[in-house]
Design an enzyme around this catalytic site. Structure first.
Site, PDB file in Angstrom:
ATOM      1  N   GLY A 161      97.394 -78.864  19.049  1.00 43.59           N
ATOM      2  CA  GLY A 161      97.620 -78.552  17.643  1.00 43.59           C
ATOM      3  C   GLY A 161      98.506 -79.610  17.001  1.00 43.59           C
ATOM      4  N   GLY A 162      99.740 -79.242  16.712  1.00 45.35           N
ATOM      5  CA  GLY A 162     100.683 -80.105  15.984  1.00 45.35           C
ATOM      6  C   GLY A 162     100.715 -81.554  16.449  1.00 45.35           C
ATOM      7  N   GLY A 174     102.864 -73.408  19.052  1.00 48.46           N
ATOM      8  CA  GLY A 174     103.818 -73.796  18.012  1.00 48.46           C
ATOM      9  C   GLY A 174     105.263 -73.428  18.293  1.00 48.46           C
ATOM     10  CG  ASN A 188      92.998 -76.329  15.954  1.00 50.59           C
ATOM     11  OD1 ASN A 188      92.609 -76.528  14.791  1.00 50.59           O
ATOM     12  ND2 ASN A 188      93.338 -75.121  16.394  1.00 50.59           N
ATOM     13  CD1 TRP A 189      94.466 -82.731  13.938  1.00 48.70           C
ATOM     14  CD2 TRP A 189      92.952 -83.557  12.504  1.00 48.70           C
ATOM     15  NE1 TRP A 189      94.170 -84.022  14.325  1.00 48.70           N
ATOM     16  CE2 TRP A 189      93.242 -84.550  13.467  1.00 48.70           C
ATOM     17  CE3 TRP A 189      92.030 -83.853  11.495  1.00 48.70           C
ATOM     18  CZ2 TRP A 189      92.638 -85.812  13.456  1.00 48.70           C
ATOM     19  CZ3 TRP A 189      91.429 -85.113  11.476  1.00 48.70           C
ATOM     20  CH2 TRP A 189      91.737 -86.073  12.449  1.00 48.70           C
ATOM     21  CE  LYS A 190      96.875 -74.757  15.594  1.00 50.22           C
ATOM     22  NZ  LYS A 190      97.953 -73.953  16.151  1.00 50.22           N
ATOM     23  CB  SER A 211     104.089 -75.927  22.861  1.00 55.36           C
ATOM     24  OG  SER A 211     104.433 -75.030  21.823  1.00 55.36           O
ATOM     25  CD  GLU A 231      94.903 -72.737  21.953  1.00 56.62           C
ATOM     26  OE1 GLU A 231      95.265 -73.904  21.836  1.00 56.62           O
ATOM     27  OE2 GLU A 231      94.609 -72.021  20.979  1.00 56.62           O
ATOM     28  CD  GLU A 257      97.179 -70.854  14.622  1.00 57.46           C
ATOM     29  OE1 GLU A 257      96.304 -71.570  14.114  1.00 57.46           O
ATOM     30  OE2 GLU A 257      98.151 -71.305  15.269  1.00 57.46           O
ATOM     31  CG  HIS A 286      93.074 -70.659  17.305  1.00 56.60           C
ATOM     32  ND1 HIS A 286      94.279 -70.181  16.849  1.00 56.60           N
ATOM     33  CD2 HIS A 286      93.343 -71.808  17.961  1.00 56.60           C
ATOM     34  CE1 HIS A 286      95.232 -71.028  17.211  1.00 56.60           C
ATOM     35  NE2 HIS A 286      94.703 -72.024  17.890  1.00 56.60           N
TER      36      HIS A 286
END
Ligand code: 13P
Length: 247
Positions: A231-232, A173, A8-10, A210, A167, A97, A95
């Site tokens: 993610g990151g 994050g 998930n590159w957001k 994370s 999640e 976010e 999600h």
């Protein structure tokens, strides 16, 4: 079954960065699919071009969101049907976010899920407790509230496969992941809860929050987890490959 890895590159990779990720690493990406199912979720604008780059590969693409409406005058929205037309196979829904910043409610999530199935795509349904709920030991309560209406729809519509990404909001994050014992407990509960509601439905349970090269080995020891939503750490090709290859 191989692990399912969803990147998930957001909004962290731009259009050109997303395209470079794929074009520069196409051979290595193709090699990964012998041992893993890999799904890349770039932002909307990069989906079409990336679908072209990955056309002949077994890497699949996913969207990060879709409209809750089928079509019509909804400025700025992207329909599930359009995503299907360009070759999208998965779509993230619910999600945290989107729940926090864009008011994504369970009602909207259910509409999106139904449109995705209607267009032959798999929703990746995200659920999780926030920090307060975690500290007050109200995780199961929070997950039940989020899942129950969704599972009722599953039973009603007789969908045959569900992907749930657990999640915890407080792990996203932050560099912090839950203890294995906690994740094992939640995984057992989730698998039983889905089986109770929809016994004919197969399920893939993902963990997200994370994930990195240091903690993936520990996470892979949890037997009930079938894949990871990253993610990151998925925005760097070497790190993403490392996560897939470790363990
Ligand atoms: P991080 O891996 O950056 O914590 O993000 C997790 C996530 O939200 C994936 O959907």
């Amino acid at each position: 079954m191989n692990y399912l890895y969803i990147a998930n590159w957001k909004m962290n990779l731009s259009y050109s960065q997303s395209l470079d990720f794929c074009t520069n690493n196409i051979d290595q990406l193709n090699a990964l699919v012998y041992s893993a199912q890999v799904v890349l979720c770039p932002s909307f604008v990069a989906l079409g071009p990336i679908a072209q780059v990955l056309k002949k590969s077994s890497i699949t693409i996913g969207a990060q969101n879709c409209s809750e409406f089928e079509s019509g005058s909804y400025t700025g929205e992207v329909s599930a049907a359009s995503l299907a037309e360009i070759g999208v196979s998965y779509c993230i829904v619910g999600h945290s976010e989107r729940r926090i910043y864009f008011g994504e409610t369970t009602e909207k999530i259910i509409k999106k899920i139904n449109l995705l199935y209607a267009n032959a795509m798999m929703p990746i349904i995200c659920i999780g407790e926030n920090k307060e709920e975690f500290l007050q030991k109200k995780t199961i309560h929070a997950l039940t509230e989020q899942l129950e209406p969704i599972l009722k729809t599953f039973v009603h519509q007789q969908y045959k496969h569900i992907i749930i990404a657990y999640e915890p909001f407080w792990a996203i994050g932050t560099g912090i992941i839950p203890e294995n014992t906690y994740l094992e407990e939640i995984s057992i509960w989730l698998k039983n809860y889905v089986a109770e509601f929809a016994p004919d439905c197969t399920m893939q349970l993902l963990y997200g929050g994370s994930i990195n090269e240091k903690n993936i080995h520990q996470l892979k020891t949890i037997k009930l987890i079938d894949g990871f939503l990253i993610g990151g750490a998925s925005t760097n090709f070497e790190t993403f490959c490392g996560i897939i290859k470790i363990g």
